[in-house]
Design a protein around this motif. Structure first.
Motif, PDB file in Angstrom:
ATOM      1  N   LEU A 146       0.835  -1.192   0.000  1.00 37.59           N
ATOM      2  CA  LEU A 146       0.000   0.000   0.000  1.00 37.59           C
ATOM      3  C   LEU A 146       0.874   1.247   0.000  1.00 37.59           C
ATOM      4  O   LEU A 146       1.987   1.244   0.531  1.00 37.59           O
ATOM      5  N   GLU A 147       0.353   2.317  -0.575  1.00 42.09           N
ATOM      6  CA  GLU A 147       1.079   3.588  -0.597  1.00 42.09           C
ATOM      7  C   GLU A 147       0.945   4.268   0.757  1.00 42.09           C
ATOM      8  O   GLU A 147      -0.176   4.519   1.228  1.00 42.09           O
ATOM      9  N   VAL A 148       2.076   4.566   1.393  1.00 43.80           N
ATOM     10  CA  VAL A 148       2.088   5.204   2.703  1.00 43.80           C
ATOM     11  C   VAL A 148       2.899   6.488   2.604  1.00 43.80           C
ATOM     12  O   VAL A 148       4.051   6.478   2.178  1.00 43.80           O
ATOM     13  N   ASP A 149       2.279   7.599   3.002  1.00 47.47           N
ATOM     14  CA  ASP A 149       2.946   8.906   2.992  1.00 47.47           C
ATOM     15  C   ASP A 149       2.812   9.504   4.386  1.00 47.47           C
ATOM     16  O   ASP A 149       1.769  10.047   4.745  1.00 47.47           O
ATOM     17  N   GLY A 150       3.849   9.392   5.185  1.00 45.72           N
ATOM     18  CA  GLY A 150       3.755   9.856   6.565  1.00 45.72           C
ATOM     19  C   GLY A 150       2.765   9.012   7.341  1.00 45.72           C
ATOM     20  O   GLY A 150       2.925   7.797   7.472  1.00 45.72           O
ATOM     21  N   HIS A 151       1.722   9.654   7.854  1.00 45.37           N
ATOM     22  CA  HIS A 151       0.681   8.949   8.604  1.00 45.37           C
ATOM     23  C   HIS A 151      -0.448   8.442   7.719  1.00 45.37           C
ATOM     24  O   HIS A 151      -1.374   7.790   8.217  1.00 45.37           O
ATOM     25  N   VAL A 152      -0.416   8.758   6.414  1.00 46.71           N
ATOM     26  CA  VAL A 152      -1.554   8.516   5.526  1.00 46.71           C
ATOM     27  C   VAL A 152      -1.353   7.261   4.689  1.00 46.71           C
ATOM     28  O   VAL A 152      -0.323   7.099   4.032  1.00 46.71           O
ATOM     29  N   VAL A 153      -2.351   6.372   4.712  1.00 41.34           N
ATOM     30  CA  VAL A 153      -2.346   5.154   3.910  1.00 41.34           C
ATOM     31  C   VAL A 153      -3.422   5.281   2.839  1.00 41.34           C
ATOM     32  O   VAL A 153      -4.605   5.471   3.149  1.00 41.34           O
ATOM     33  N   SER A 154      -3.012   5.210   1.564  1.00 44.26           N
ATOM     34  CA  SER A 154      -3.972   5.234   0.453  1.00 44.26           C
ATOM     35  C   SER A 154      -4.444   3.809   0.193  1.00 44.26           C
ATOM     36  O   SER A 154      -3.619   2.892   0.025  1.00 44.26           O
ATOM     37  N   LEU A 155      -5.746   3.617   0.151  1.00 43.31           N
ATOM     38  CA  LEU A 155      -6.321   2.275   0.041  1.00 43.31           C
ATOM     39  C   LEU A 155      -6.668   1.937  -1.406  1.00 43.31           C
ATOM     40  O   LEU A 155      -7.135   2.807  -2.153  1.00 43.31           O
ATOM     41  N   PRO A 156      -6.479   0.691  -1.817  1.00 42.06           N
ATOM     42  CA  PRO A 156      -6.782   0.271  -3.193  1.00 42.06           C
ATOM     43  C   PRO A 156      -8.289   0.244  -3.439  1.00 42.06           C
ATOM     44  O   PRO A 156      -9.086   0.345  -2.494  1.00 42.06           O
ATOM     45  N   PRO A 157      -8.705   0.094  -4.720  1.00 40.54           N
ATOM     46  CA  PRO A 157     -10.136   0.159  -5.050  1.00 40.54           C
ATOM     47  C   PRO A 157     -11.016  -0.841  -4.307  1.00 40.54           C
ATOM     48  O   PRO A 157     -12.228  -0.611  -4.195  1.00 40.54           O
ATOM     49  N   ALA A 158     -10.457  -1.951  -3.821  1.00 43.38           N
ATOM     50  CA  ALA A 158     -11.277  -2.917  -3.069  1.00 43.38           C
ATOM     51  C   ALA A 158     -11.939  -2.267  -1.862  1.00 43.38           C
ATOM     52  O   ALA A 158     -13.002  -2.710  -1.414  1.00 43.38           O
ATOM     53  N   LEU A 159     -11.309  -1.185  -1.333  1.00 50.20           N
ATOM     54  CA  LEU A 159     -11.886  -0.409  -0.232  1.00 50.20           C
ATOM     55  C   LEU A 159     -12.068   1.045  -0.640  1.00 50.20           C
ATOM     56  O   LEU A 159     -13.132   1.619  -0.475  1.00 50.20           O
ATOM     57  N   GLY A 160     -11.004   1.673  -1.128  1.00 55.94           N
ATOM     58  CA  GLY A 160     -11.034   3.091  -1.490  1.00 55.94           C
ATOM     59  C   GLY A 160     -10.883   3.989  -0.282  1.00 55.94           C
ATOM     60  O   GLY A 160     -11.083   3.591   0.869  1.00 55.94           O
ATOM     61  N   GLY A 161     -10.477   5.231  -0.524  1.00 56.48           N
ATOM     62  CA  GLY A 161     -10.307   6.211   0.549  1.00 56.48           C
ATOM     63  C   GLY A 161      -8.932   6.125   1.179  1.00 56.48           C
ATOM     64  O   GLY A 161      -8.007   5.517   0.643  1.00 56.48           O
ATOM     65  N   CYS A 162      -8.788   6.767   2.349  1.00 53.97           N
ATOM     66  CA  CYS A 162      -7.504   6.820   3.043  1.00 53.97           C
ATOM     67  C   CYS A 162      -7.691   6.607   4.535  1.00 53.97           C
ATOM     68  O   CYS A 162      -8.730   6.936   5.110  1.00 53.97           O
ATOM     69  N   TRP A 163      -6.644   6.060   5.157  1.00 54.45           N
ATOM     70  CA  TRP A 163      -6.544   6.008   6.602  1.00 54.45           C
ATOM     71  C   TRP A 163      -5.520   7.036   7.057  1.00 54.45           C
ATOM     72  O   TRP A 163      -4.501   7.228   6.391  1.00 54.45           O
ATOM     73  N   VAL A 164      -5.760   7.658   8.184  1.00 56.99           N
ATOM     74  CA  VAL A 164      -4.738   8.466   8.857  1.00 56.99           C
ATOM     75  C   VAL A 164      -4.472   7.739  10.180  1.00 56.99           C
ATOM     76  O   VAL A 164      -5.353   7.661  11.046  1.00 56.99           O
ATOM     77  N   VAL A 165      -3.273   7.203  10.316  1.00 56.85           N
ATOM     78  CA  VAL A 165      -2.946   6.315  11.438  1.00 56.85           C
ATOM     79  C   VAL A 165      -2.173   7.078  12.489  1.00 56.85           C
ATOM     80  O   VAL A 165      -1.123   7.672  12.208  1.00 56.85           O
ATOM     81  N   GLY A 166      -2.699   7.068  13.725  1.00 54.98           N
ATOM     82  CA  GLY A 166      -2.042   7.810  14.792  1.00 54.98           C
ATOM     83  C   GLY A 166      -1.948   9.275  14.430  1.00 54.98           C
ATOM     84  O   GLY A 166      -0.862   9.834  14.284  1.00 54.98           O
ATOM     85  N   GLU A 167      -3.087   9.931  14.282  1.00 57.39           N
ATOM     86  CA  GLU A 167      -3.146  11.294  13.756  1.00 57.39           C
ATOM     87  C   GLU A 167      -2.147  12.226  14.421  1.00 57.39           C
ATOM     88  O   GLU A 167      -2.065  12.289  15.646  1.00 57.39           O
ATOM     89  N   PRO A 168      -1.389  12.981  13.602  1.00 54.30           N
ATOM     90  CA  PRO A 168      -0.456  13.962  14.183  1.00 54.30           C
ATOM     91  C   PRO A 168      -1.195  15.107  14.844  1.00 54.30           C
ATOM     92  O   PRO A 168      -2.357  15.350  14.536  1.00 54.30           O
TER      93      PRO A 168
END
Length: 276
Positions: free
Chosen positions: A254-276
């Motif tokens: 999965l594409e991870v940029d800092g705290h942000v995880v971009s989700l593939p089309p099977a789910l879509g959207g983004c997670w922000v993990v352990g928000e800064p």
């Protein structure tokens, strides 16, 4: 107080109860989530007013709130509404506030001009034969154009917040926030404030509405793949070890940029993990 009982807001308080991905294939979505260390609940079909609602779900139950993975399965009005949302973009299309009194919220929304639909009593059977019951307050799509924004009163939280589903190998513990995309964040924040009864405040370039548990963050753009406004871009997750979970996401491709995880089309959207 056990985990299930903690999902009921005290009188006068509001929780961010859950968010939902609308997906075409529950199996593919669950397979991805399991590979990332989640324990999804078994598939469960919704019923509304005693009849099939035309949707089924699997859920990620947390110590605080949950994430729903929902798919249309029939040709019902409810399923058509889900498909209409899915036609716009892949990802998160529902944000739901938890209330101790759905009838009160229904009356308040009517007084605020949101024209809520009649209160809906939903139920679904879960693995083990127990019945989950909840009351939901919907408003017409145009009243909250960012997504299916609603209220729920959880009547049987003990049926779904079971220990075997709340514990995840990846250490994710809760739903922290939902990210709302708006061309005019001030207008959207005022409307979400009327809808929720929460006071908006500025948080950097964003507007924040803080509930007793969870928050709404409103802005023009959040992530590289933010859908076009009005929309729900993603949500925040709390985690015992954010770094380890982000590493697991990277390891799964999965594409991870800092705290942000971009989700593939099977789910879509983004997670922000352990928000800064």
């Amino acid at each position: 107080m056990n985990v299930a009982e903690r999902q009921k807001p005290p009188a006068g308080e509001l929780f961010l109860d859950h968010v939902a991905h609308f997906v075409p294939d529950l199996g593919a979505a669950a397979e991805l989530l399991e590979s990332l260390g989640f324990t999804p609940t078994p598939e469960s079909a919704h019923r509304a007013q005693g009849a099939p609602a035309g949707t089924s779900n699997r859920c990620l139950m947390f110590e605080q709130g949950y994430v729903e993975i929902l798919a249309p399965t029939m040709d019902t009005p409810n399923a058509k509404r889900v498909r209409a949302h899915m036609a716009r973009y892949d990802g998160v299309h529902l944000a739901c506030f938890g209330t101790p009194d759905a009838r009160f919220e229904h009356g308040r929304l009517a007084a605020q001009g949101f024209e809520p639909e009649p209160l809906v009593d939903l139920q679904r059977s879960v693995d083990g034969g127990e019945t989950v019951r909840f009351s939901v307050v919907y408003v017409p799509p145009g009243r909250m154009p960012e997504g299916r924004v609603q209220y729920v009163q959880q009547l049987t939280p003990e049926a779904i917040w079971q220990d075997r589903f709340v514990k995840h190998a990846n250490g994710v513990t809760g739903l922290a926030s939902v990210y709302v995309v708006a061309d005019d964040p001030a207008e959207a924040a005022a409307r979400w404030s009327r809808f929720s009864g929460l006071l908006p405040r500025r948080a950097g370039d964003l507007v924040c509405l803080q509930a007793a548990r969870g928050r709404v963050l409103i802005g023009k753009i959040f992530f590289e793949n933010t859908p076009r406004a009005p929309a729900l871009a993603g949500y925040g997750l709390t985690c015992r070890d954010p770094g380890a979970f982000l590493g697991r996401c990277r390891g799964a491709g999965l594409e991870v940029d800092g705290h942000v995880v971009s989700l593939p089309p099977a789910l879509g959207g983004c997670w922000v993990v352990g928000e800064p």
